[in-house]
Scaffold this motif. Structure first.
Motif, PDB file in Angstrom:
ATOM      1  N   MET A 203     -18.473 -37.542 -45.421  1.00 17.95           N
ATOM      2  CA  MET A 203     -18.364 -36.954 -46.845  1.00 17.95           C
ATOM      3  C   MET A 203     -17.145 -36.919 -47.415  1.00 17.95           C
ATOM      4  O   MET A 203     -17.124 -36.766 -48.326  1.00 17.95           O
ATOM      5  N   LEU A 204     -15.893 -37.016 -46.541  1.00 18.76           N
ATOM      6  CA  LEU A 204     -14.858 -36.741 -46.964  1.00 18.76           C
ATOM      7  C   LEU A 204     -14.175 -38.192 -47.176  1.00 18.76           C
ATOM      8  O   LEU A 204     -12.995 -38.379 -47.869  1.00 18.76           O
ATOM      9  N   ILE A 205     -14.649 -39.299 -46.977  1.00 19.83           N
ATOM     10  CA  ILE A 205     -14.073 -40.627 -47.224  1.00 19.83           C
ATOM     11  C   ILE A 205     -15.181 -41.786 -47.784  1.00 19.83           C
ATOM     12  O   ILE A 205     -14.501 -42.529 -48.768  1.00 19.83           O
ATOM     13  N   THR A 206     -16.455 -41.648 -47.521  1.00 19.02           N
ATOM     14  CA  THR A 206     -17.354 -42.491 -48.056  1.00 19.02           C
ATOM     15  C   THR A 206     -17.526 -42.783 -49.784  1.00 19.02           C
ATOM     16  O   THR A 206     -17.309 -43.657 -50.423  1.00 19.02           O
ATOM     17  N   GLY A 249     -27.749 -36.178 -41.619  1.00 16.31           N
ATOM     18  CA  GLY A 249     -28.231 -37.294 -41.603  1.00 16.31           C
ATOM     19  C   GLY A 249     -28.852 -38.254 -42.757  1.00 16.31           C
ATOM     20  O   GLY A 249     -28.176 -39.445 -42.952  1.00 16.31           O
ATOM     21  N   CYS A 250     -29.594 -37.567 -43.514  1.00 21.53           N
ATOM     22  CA  CYS A 250     -30.022 -37.887 -44.836  1.00 21.53           C
ATOM     23  C   CYS A 250     -29.001 -38.429 -45.917  1.00 21.53           C
ATOM     24  O   CYS A 250     -28.716 -39.410 -46.644  1.00 21.53           O
ATOM     25  N   ILE A 251     -28.047 -37.282 -45.750  1.00 19.90           N
ATOM     26  CA  ILE A 251     -26.993 -37.341 -47.011  1.00 19.90           C
ATOM     27  C   ILE A 251     -25.906 -38.589 -46.622  1.00 19.90           C
ATOM     28  O   ILE A 251     -25.660 -39.375 -47.622  1.00 19.90           O
ATOM     29  N   VAL A 252     -25.537 -38.561 -45.411  1.00 16.08           N
ATOM     30  CA  VAL A 252     -24.713 -39.547 -45.078  1.00 16.08           C
ATOM     31  C   VAL A 252     -25.263 -41.018 -44.989  1.00 16.08           C
ATOM     32  O   VAL A 252     -24.531 -42.003 -45.383  1.00 16.08           O
ATOM     33  N   THR A 253     -26.480 -41.110 -44.573  1.00 16.36           N
ATOM     34  CA  THR A 253     -27.040 -42.512 -44.537  1.00 16.36           C
ATOM     35  C   THR A 253     -27.299 -42.857 -45.923  1.00 16.36           C
ATOM     36  O   THR A 253     -26.735 -44.274 -46.198  1.00 16.36           O
ATOM     37  N   LEU A 254     -27.584 -42.063 -46.911  1.00 11.11           N
ATOM     38  CA  LEU A 254     -27.663 -42.350 -48.450  1.00 11.11           C
ATOM     39  C   LEU A 254     -26.349 -42.849 -48.938  1.00 11.11           C
ATOM     40  O   LEU A 254     -25.928 -43.791 -49.683  1.00 11.11           O
ATOM     41  N   GLN A 255     -25.143 -42.025 -48.539  1.00 12.66           N
ATOM     42  CA  GLN A 255     -24.004 -42.477 -49.028  1.00 12.66           C
ATOM     43  C   GLN A 255     -23.432 -43.601 -48.684  1.00 12.66           C
ATOM     44  O   GLN A 255     -23.081 -44.689 -49.224  1.00 12.66           O
ATOM     45  N   THR A 256     -23.804 -44.020 -47.339  1.00  8.91           N
ATOM     46  CA  THR A 256     -23.587 -45.427 -46.758  1.00  8.91           C
ATOM     47  C   THR A 256     -24.225 -46.497 -47.504  1.00  8.91           C
ATOM     48  O   THR A 256     -23.778 -47.742 -47.651  1.00  8.91           O
ATOM     49  N   LEU A 257     -25.461 -46.300 -47.647  1.00 13.32           N
ATOM     50  CA  LEU A 257     -26.410 -47.435 -48.533  1.00 13.32           C
ATOM     51  C   LEU A 257     -25.739 -47.424 -49.838  1.00 13.32           C
ATOM     52  O   LEU A 257     -25.657 -48.702 -50.312  1.00 13.32           O
ATOM     53  N   VAL A 258     -25.321 -46.598 -50.674  1.00 17.92           N
ATOM     54  CA  VAL A 258     -24.687 -46.704 -51.632  1.00 17.92           C
ATOM     55  C   VAL A 258     -23.208 -47.548 -51.699  1.00 17.92           C
ATOM     56  O   VAL A 258     -23.109 -48.353 -52.499  1.00 17.92           O
ATOM     57  N   PHE A 259     -22.641 -47.183 -50.624  1.00 13.81           N
ATOM     58  CA  PHE A 259     -21.321 -47.961 -50.328  1.00 13.81           C
ATOM     59  C   PHE A 259     -21.734 -49.360 -50.044  1.00 13.81           C
ATOM     60  O   PHE A 259     -20.784 -50.288 -50.578  1.00 13.81           O
TER      61      PHE A 259
END
Length: 289
Positions: A203-206, A249-259
């Motif tokens: 959450m602090l990097i992506t 897990g849902c939050i970070v997975t979504l951020q990764t997909l956007v990235f």
């Protein structure tokens, strides 16, 4: 179908989780721009693990775990700074030694007092069960972080981009360094509520890394990063109800997909755009123009 989609909004615990996650995500996204520009991704990882012993000791003493986490984060940051200035060890090696030591200490305390500490809450977060005092802590940390970043963003931007120029212009570089460390520690504590110690670094990097691919202007990068952090956290917390999975897990997975989408399709710095530029600048094999 619409009624099914609105089902999570009928539960108070989901409403609280959604808006608190959005608040944390927005603040993390804002700070993420500075972390990305400074190249402190490993520092975020270090602090997110180093706060674990502070959380454990706070639980054991009956104190707010945010207090223990913040103190442990500052101690870890101070330890890294001391080792770096007093030795020839590289900064990345210093971070690796310090954060693994603090994290190991936290795990040792948990193993010694398993009945008094909720390991799952520390490691994975517990945004669905967040209490009113914890919500107030998150709000307080978020407001202070946003106010400080709003007032000092230009100085912090120059410090992150070029510390030597900032020093030449008379800016208090050491104070800015400590201020950024303190903000990183405080926001890490807030994000622990949502995603736990393992995923807080994402959450602090992506969001900042994603925004970095979309714009060359730092002001716009901050806005995009904050927006993506808040939106993905809100949608991730909402979607976790239907997946019946971990909110973090849902939050970070979504951020990764956007990235990943931005990494491929960004109009200027995306993978496809880079390939198109390479094809335009590469001369034909036969030497024709």
């Amino acid at each position: 179908m619409i009624s099914d989609l609105l089902t999570p909004l009928h539960y108070d615990y989901m409403l609280r989780a959604i808006w608190v996650s959005a608040l944390i995500g927005g603040v993390c996204g804002f700070l993420s721009s500075f972390v990305t520009m400074k190249g402190w991704s490993l520092m975020g990882d270090a602090l997110s693990h180093a706060v674990v012993p502070g959380v454990v000791l706070a639980y054991m003493a009956g104190l707010p775990f945010a207090l223990g986490a913040f103190v442990a984060g500052l101690l870890a940051a101070g330890t890294m700074a001391f080792v770096k200035t007093q030795s020839r060890i590289r900064e990345d090696a210093t971070m690796g030694v310090v954060f693994t030591t603090y994290f190991a200490l936290g795990l040792l305390l948990i193993s010694l007092f398993p009945a008094r500490v909720d390991l799952k809450t520390i490691i994975f977060g517990n945004i669905l069960g967040i209490s009113d005092p914890d919500i107030l802590q998150v709000i307080g940390i978020s407001v202070v972080a946003l106010v400080v970043l709003g007032l000092k963003w230009r100085d912090l931007m120059l410090f992150c981009f070029d510390p030597n120029q900032a020093r030449t212009l008379g800016l208090p570089v050491r104070r800015l360094h400590l201020l950024l460390l303190a903000l990183l520690s405080a926001v890490t504590v807030a994000a622990l509520q949502a995603v736990g110690a393992v995923l807080v670094v994402a959450m602090l990097i992506t969001p900042g890394a994603t925004a970095f691919l979309l714009t060359d202007r730092f002001g716009r990068m901050m806005g995009l990063s904050s927006l993506m952090g808040a939106a993905t956290s809100l949608v991730g917390a909402y979607a976790s109800y239907f997946f019946n999975g971990a909110t973090g897990g849902c939050i970070v997975t979504l951020q990764t997909l956007v990235f990943l989408v931005v990494f491929i399709f960004a109009p200027k710095h995306g993978l496809l755009a880079s390939k198109r530029r390479a094809q335009l600048t590469t001369p034909p094999l036969d030497g024709s123009v």
